[in-house]
Design a protein around this motif. Structure first.
Motif, PDB file in Angstrom:
ATOM      1  N   LYS A  74      18.458  36.193  63.352  1.00  0.00           N
ATOM      2  CA  LYS A  74      17.919  34.831  63.379  1.00  0.00           C
ATOM      3  C   LYS A  74      16.490  34.837  63.940  1.00  0.00           C
ATOM      4  N   ALA A  75      16.300  35.605  65.008  1.00  0.00           N
ATOM      5  CA  ALA A  75      14.960  35.649  65.612  1.00  0.00           C
ATOM      6  C   ALA A  75      13.934  36.181  64.619  1.00  0.00           C
ATOM      7  N   LEU A  76      14.380  37.066  63.735  1.00  0.00           N
ATOM      8  CA  LEU A  76      13.463  37.616  62.742  1.00  0.00           C
ATOM      9  C   LEU A  76      13.082  36.581  61.682  1.00  0.00           C
ATOM     10  N   LEU A  77      13.855  35.518  61.607  1.00  0.00           N
ATOM     11  CA  LEU A  77      13.584  34.501  60.583  1.00  0.00           C
ATOM     12  C   LEU A  77      12.779  33.314  61.115  1.00  0.00           C
ATOM     13  N   VAL A  78      12.328  33.408  62.348  1.00  0.00           N
ATOM     14  CA  VAL A  78      11.497  32.326  62.892  1.00  0.00           C
ATOM     15  C   VAL A  78      10.170  32.264  62.123  1.00  0.00           C
TER      16      VAL A  78
ATOM     17  N   ARG B  66       2.659  23.867  65.255  1.00  0.00           N
ATOM     18  CA  ARG B  66       3.215  22.692  65.946  1.00  0.00           C
ATOM     19  C   ARG B  66       2.931  22.743  67.445  1.00  0.00           C
ATOM     20  N   GLN B  67       2.932  23.937  68.005  1.00  0.00           N
ATOM     21  CA  GLN B  67       2.548  24.053  69.423  1.00  0.00           C
ATOM     22  C   GLN B  67       1.106  23.600  69.608  1.00  0.00           C
ATOM     23  N   GLU B  68       0.260  24.021  68.697  1.00  0.00           N
ATOM     24  CA  GLU B  68      -1.162  23.652  68.783  1.00  0.00           C
ATOM     25  C   GLU B  68      -1.345  22.144  68.694  1.00  0.00           C
ATOM     26  N   GLN B  69      -0.443  21.512  67.949  1.00  0.00           N
ATOM     27  CA  GLN B  69      -0.546  20.056  67.789  1.00  0.00           C
ATOM     28  C   GLN B  69       0.160  19.309  68.916  1.00  0.00           C
ATOM     29  N   ASN B  70       0.660  20.020  69.878  1.00  0.00           N
ATOM     30  CA  ASN B  70       1.460  19.393  70.936  1.00  0.00           C
ATOM     31  C   ASN B  70       2.592  18.568  70.345  1.00  0.00           C
ATOM     32  N   ASP B  71       3.160  19.075  69.287  1.00  0.00           N
ATOM     33  CA  ASP B  71       4.279  18.402  68.632  1.00  0.00           C
ATOM     34  C   ASP B  71       5.576  18.948  69.246  1.00  0.00           C
ATOM     35  N   VAL B  72       5.996  18.316  70.328  1.00  0.00           N
ATOM     36  CA  VAL B  72       7.145  18.819  71.093  1.00  0.00           C
ATOM     37  C   VAL B  72       8.392  18.896  70.226  1.00  0.00           C
ATOM     38  N   LEU B  73       8.701  17.794  69.561  1.00  0.00           N
ATOM     39  CA  LEU B  73       9.922  17.770  68.752  1.00  0.00           C
ATOM     40  C   LEU B  73       9.821  18.728  67.574  1.00  0.00           C
ATOM     41  N   GLY B  74       8.668  18.799  66.976  1.00  0.00           N
ATOM     42  CA  GLY B  74       8.486  19.677  65.821  1.00  0.00           C
ATOM     43  C   GLY B  74       8.607  21.139  66.204  1.00  0.00           C
ATOM     44  N   ALA B  75       8.019  21.505  67.320  1.00  0.00           N
ATOM     45  CA  ALA B  75       8.074  22.900  67.748  1.00  0.00           C
ATOM     46  C   ALA B  75       9.506  23.276  68.142  1.00  0.00           C
ATOM     47  N   GLU B  76      10.153  22.376  68.856  1.00  0.00           N
ATOM     48  CA  GLU B  76      11.543  22.637  69.242  1.00  0.00           C
ATOM     49  C   GLU B  76      12.391  22.830  67.996  1.00  0.00           C
ATOM     50  N   ALA B  77      12.161  21.989  67.008  1.00  0.00           N
ATOM     51  CA  ALA B  77      12.973  22.052  65.791  1.00  0.00           C
ATOM     52  C   ALA B  77      12.840  23.400  65.101  1.00  0.00           C
ATOM     53  N   VAL B  78      11.671  23.983  65.157  1.00  0.00           N
ATOM     54  CA  VAL B  78      11.471  25.267  64.474  1.00  0.00           C
ATOM     55  C   VAL B  78      12.445  26.307  65.009  1.00  0.00           C
ATOM     56  N   LEU B  79      12.538  26.421  66.331  1.00  0.00           N
ATOM     57  CA  LEU B  79      13.448  27.422  66.889  1.00  0.00           C
ATOM     58  C   LEU B  79      14.908  27.037  66.653  1.00  0.00           C
ATOM     59  N   ARG B  80      15.242  25.798  66.945  1.00  0.00           N
ATOM     60  CA  ARG B  80      16.654  25.408  66.844  1.00  0.00           C
ATOM     61  C   ARG B  80      17.159  25.512  65.409  1.00  0.00           C
ATOM     62  N   GLU B  81      16.362  25.072  64.470  1.00  0.00           N
ATOM     63  CA  GLU B  81      16.798  25.116  63.067  1.00  0.00           C
ATOM     64  C   GLU B  81      16.943  26.564  62.586  1.00  0.00           C
ATOM     65  N   THR B  82      16.097  27.425  63.092  1.00  0.00           N
ATOM     66  CA  THR B  82      16.256  28.837  62.732  1.00  0.00           C
ATOM     67  C   THR B  82      17.581  29.362  63.286  1.00  0.00           C
ATOM     68  N   PHE B  83      17.892  28.961  64.494  1.00  0.00           N
ATOM     69  CA  PHE B  83      19.161  29.376  65.095  1.00  0.00           C
ATOM     70  C   PHE B  83      20.353  28.859  64.292  1.00  0.00           C
ATOM     71  N   GLU B  84      20.195  27.691  63.700  1.00  0.00           N
ATOM     72  CA  GLU B  84      21.324  27.091  62.969  1.00  0.00           C
ATOM     73  C   GLU B  84      21.539  27.702  61.586  1.00  0.00           C
ATOM     74  N   LEU B  85      20.634  28.556  61.166  1.00  0.00           N
ATOM     75  CA  LEU B  85      20.828  29.228  59.875  1.00  0.00           C
ATOM     76  C   LEU B  85      22.066  30.126  59.923  1.00  0.00           C
TER      77      LEU B  85
END
Lengths: 409, 409, 409, 409
Positions: free
Chosen positions: D335-339, D347-366
């Protein structure tokens, strides 16, 4: 979309192999109702700083507007909890009507026993009788409000406690607490429930009068069947097996509801499912198992659980944070609905430790997006509520509210 | 000795000023009885290593010999707890007679539900009925032994639990546990008590069937008045306010006894009072307050508490470690007896947070050695039991027992 | 008073027996300086409520007035820490003069990196360079203020962190943090120190950039000898052996100072010594041992420690709470000064576990009030500072300040 | 199998959309090597009981046989860690040859500093110089064994600590520890590494000489580049952000390896990934990010990490528990390889808290089973290693070993 069809077909085939009825799961999932809290749309923060966000609702009516958006996009949040006095209005029937006009209803009513200056050293456990009386009157007022708005749940968090050894007489305070709850309980209508919350610590730092599920249970058990325990997932010591507590309360018919949120340290009040998603799944697995129980009391208790969100969105935009929480709850509940219970029981009976563990973990590892997609599509809901919100223009529309809307006060 | 007289006079004067009756405190302190555990005299260790000590008793009779020494030197330990099968003997009446001949009596009887190979996946919550039956029979056998040795306390630790999610059905196990306890409870004689222990974790690492005081209370409450909760001071999550739990159980008439020890991390089983002496004092303060309560149920519950030590002396010599624990318990109990309750109540009534806190803390800061010295001298006991043991030559005498005596098996 | 003389004579005799030089202890104790924080005199609270107290200072000058009272009564608090911008004034030299006129000096200067709206997602670890620059400028401004007020300690708490996995890039933030500290460090005068605080969590709930002593040490070690670690006693995970960390930092010459307070759960910020007095004693025992060390770096580090209080008096009156804290610190430091080090070493050398443990515990159990009484009387200070404050009429005098004075903002 | 093809195609399409190179991920995943420990195949337990299992290997050779089965079925475990003296043999070259003949190599060599009677009060921090010498000699002997077996990793857990305040002199013990490690470090060959483990507590319950990553780092940093820190995922206080520690150590070039297992309470040593799978994913996400870092030291450190399992299979069959752990590690690493790192950064650069969080969590949910299936099939491995083991008949074959094989002794 074609991909999602394929994915759904694959999930369906897998469920079939495991003896799981995907249609039944879809039906149950579609029925899941999650209540959002009015205060979750307002500003909140830590003791160090409340960062004000633009567009935060300025009153109870606007909070309902925001809650309505969440329901419109998720189809899962038909009720909104209110907090008195944060949501104090002159005309509660008008507030309830506004909710109905927005496609909602008023859910739990939450008294506030922590923000009046008189409560500095306790509300219903205060050594001064006039302050205890004031706190009881406030709760009775909330019962009246329940009648006005058509609510059936009084959701009670007693924040009372002490900061230092000796500051209070623990047993005496316990008796005062029991007296106060008795008076409130007796004022409830037959269809009303009193949900008693507990919390390990904060705002009190030495002892909290209702510090754990056992103390809340004890209080509920003395009162009668309309009193039940409310589990806030962030109110436990580190390491606590929350799903175990859930199972015990279900077995005793005393689990009344949840305040969902997630935590890594203390009562962090983060977005549900953001820190320890497997724990959330395991909680739902206990609930789904209870719903299927042959013991009628257990099954009815499970089916009557009030699912509520209670979060503090300190740094993230509030409405999408709420939508995200609802989706995370749906995701883990969906997984719990796909547990092959007969297989699990079989392996438990065989004392097959690894096999039984695998049943739950492998169910958790399923990708349930196709199932969520299906129930959304069937009901004409956006398949991606987060995206739908972002594209809705609602954030822009509420920016006119400006900065400095309603908070925890 | 002259110095101690002076010190006593100073303490007396101070107590008089604070409205505390030092004579009454001395009388109550002299009555305090602390039970030591037979297994505390044997080898123990961590999962990594049991370091064998020389002179460890080789059987139940020798353990009683060691316990008798502790009583002879402290005057406070007239009973010894036994553990079956570690203390299994052919003739329990002979064992009881040996105790009497040594100036002791047999105290609590402790069943063992964790060392039989059959119990790997649970004893009374095992999915296999024949193992549950075996475990119940073992407890019933312990009730028989109680009759033989004249014990009135069945001290029950149920170590059952699971290591992995899904491994067991939590609610089903709860029902089996209730069934088993019911059968044991019904077998008790009228003057017998069943004390139910709880533990946060270990040896189970996912869920423990009796994980907290609430679960133990629930079990006791269903059984009847002869069932009470046993508090092991090391069996809680970090941060838990143990004195609060003590107060709640006292108020409900359900506090049956203690397993005293101390801990910094988990169930470390260190010498009582070695890590957090103020907490021990606060526990005793709740008990002393309850003993003085006008509520008869509360006062009687407090006066009937079975005080027991349960430690694991991995690296320190066992008999002096036990004496040290007894002395530490006496020290903190003595301090609790010197609390000026009226003053405390007065300050609590005035909402004087700092003043009320000061009452307890300042009492804790007293040096109570003169009081301990007095009750020892009055009863012809050594004023320094540790020194008296060191000079007794007992360690030398038991060295003939050699290495490899009795342990947790 | 006669009694206190007697008590002192008894303590003296006991110390003589144990080979402890009571006069030397008295001298060292009399030199102990504890800095109080300006913000400790203002209103504070939890995230749920700040209860406003009457008489709270309205500005930095009045905070110094209150601090001066504490010093006048205890003789131990000659300096006061300030916090920018809470104590922002137009003329810092005037503030320093006011301190001197009140018998005080300005101690540590504390930058604030958590209350500007720009810092919502981090200050010196913010992804936006202009915010990092702003935060650095603020710290450089604080260094300027240090020069104005004659301070030699920059006391830095970096509250930065994230609430959700993925929110920030941990390693990138670490590099930004190092860059920022480098710039501040390079701006320090030769006699200035940078004390780097760490905290387990709060206000960030997923990760905190400086989360433990190791991370603070790492930062300090890269900067140079003027950078040291600041230990806040409430900033650790449950169970942490704080005295161990103290010993390690002393051994590395990197222990710069303390923020004293006490806690039972999280960063509760209660009165020092109120929850776990033995832990406070053990911390001081490590320090006193280090002061006596033959290793000059260790001894000098110990003697240069900046002892500071950092508390949040949510429900208790602030000035007496501060006095109480100072007295509790003196009490435990006094006990640590009475440890018979040679005896301790001797028993450690003999691997006498019980004997060595007894040395520390028995020292803790001493009643050191006579020693405190002596050093106060010798210096013409009130022997009971709490009583002296109550009788001083100061609380009445400041009531004219009214309600709504300065708080954490 | 047709279904798995479809699932793979869907995953591939999704990765493509997210800008993730599935082929690259597959290649990296196929290279992942996880070392299993010889002692993980033997009997283990809690301090209360070691339940003996049938078929447990009776010596080091048989442990290698079992490890070889795990490698044969997973293709991911080419090395086996040994523990001296548990794996003491007359001829280490023969042992290494046996490993090679079985398709394995010897991995880390683990000294044992906790089971000799002399070590009761410490090994390399013991107050007695002859015991420190003995412990050092044992480690030097292990370095010799490393040469014999071709190992390049000395994996050192120092269990030393104290159970009581005062028992030991913390700073003096620290110096002894540094001296001992220096001598061992200097004996290492140029291609050897010393990995220093730390642990919060157990078997010591007051202080542990190497209690946290900071203390291990400090030791490593003084020694030189061949010394690194070993992270055991179960050796932290509750709530610790382990992935943060991983990131810090990577950034400093000091992360040497892992002991993987999972825990809910203390050092529970459960199957990896069984309790908190998201945490395991987040750890791997830090590692994969570091592997991709432009900072060469960081990237090389990440690529040189020694991944080792360290578990205690108390109630489950040991070989399948090990296979399950390996598969869980592969799952989370996959899963970590699919991030989608670029998206995350954006998204981190944009200070998009929810968006950045979603990237990791959604990858985990694969659901990454298709990827695991592919790399197994490509290499001719069983696609379901658990099933393959169950069907292999190996459990039956080893039953002839009987009960009472090798354990932690």
């Amino acid at each position: 979309m074609h991909r999602m069809d394929q994915a759904y077909a694959l999930l369906e085939a897998e469920c079939r192999d495991r003896g799981v009825d995907l249609d039944a799961a879809a039906r149950r999932l579609a029925e899941l109702e999650v209540e959002t809290p009015s205060w979750g749309y307002g500003d909140s923060g830590t003791r160090f700083k409340v960062f004000k966000q633009a567009g935060v609702p300025r009153n109870a009516f606007e909070k309902i507007d925001d809650a309505a958006v969440v329901h419109r996009l998720t189809g899962a949040c038909p009720s909104v909890a209110i907090h008195i006095p944060w949501d104090k209005v002159d005309d509660y029937r008008a507030l309830a009507q506004h909710a109905r006009d927005s496609g909602l209803r008023i859910g739990a009513v939450n008294p506030n026993l922590f923000q009046d200056d008189d409560y500095m050293l306790g509300s219903i456990t205060n050594v001064r009788p006039e302050i205890r009386r004031k706190a009881i009157q406030h709760m009775l007022e909330c019962v009246d409000i329940m009648r006005e708005v058509g609510s059936t749940v009084l959701s009670l968090w007693v924040p009372d406690g002490t900061n230092y050894p000796g500051q209070g007489d623990i047993r005496r305070r316990k008796r005062w607490l029991e007296e106060a709850l008795r008076e409130v309980y007796d004022a409830l209508d037959p269809d009303m429930r009193l949900l008693i919350e507990y919390k390990f610590f904060e705002p009190a730092f030495y002892h909290t009068d209702l510090a754990d599920w056992g103390m809340a249970y004890l209080a509920a058990e003395k009162l009668g069947p309309k009193a039940q325990v409310l589990v806030d997932t962030g109110h436990h010591p580190q390491g606590t097996n929350v799903e175990h507590i859930v199972a015990v309360l279900l077995d005793e018919g005393r689990l009344g509801g949840f305040h969902f949120n997630s935590r890594k340290y203390a009562d962090d009040d983060l977005i549900v499912g953001a820190i320890h998603p497997y724990e959330l799944f395991l909680i739902f697995a206990e609930i789904v198992a209870a719903e299927r129980s042959g013991d009628q009391r257990v099954a009815q208790t499970a089916r009557a659980i009030a699912y509520m969100i209670d979060q503090s969105h300190n740094i993230e935009p509030k409405i999408p944070a709420m939508i995200r929480s609802v989706c995370n709850i749906q995701t883990q509940f969906a997984k719990a609905l796909l547990v092959p219970w007969d297989l699990l029981r079989e392996r438990q009976e065989q004392n097959d430790v690894l096999g039984a563990e695998a049943v739950l973990r492998e169910t958790f590892e399923l990708d349930v997006r196709p199932l969520l997609w299906r129930i959304r599509e069937e009901r004409g809901l956006p398949v991606d509520p987060m995206k739908a919100f972002a594209e809705s223009g609602y954030m822009g529309a509420i920016s006119s509210r400006g900065i400095g809307g309603s908070g925890w006060s």
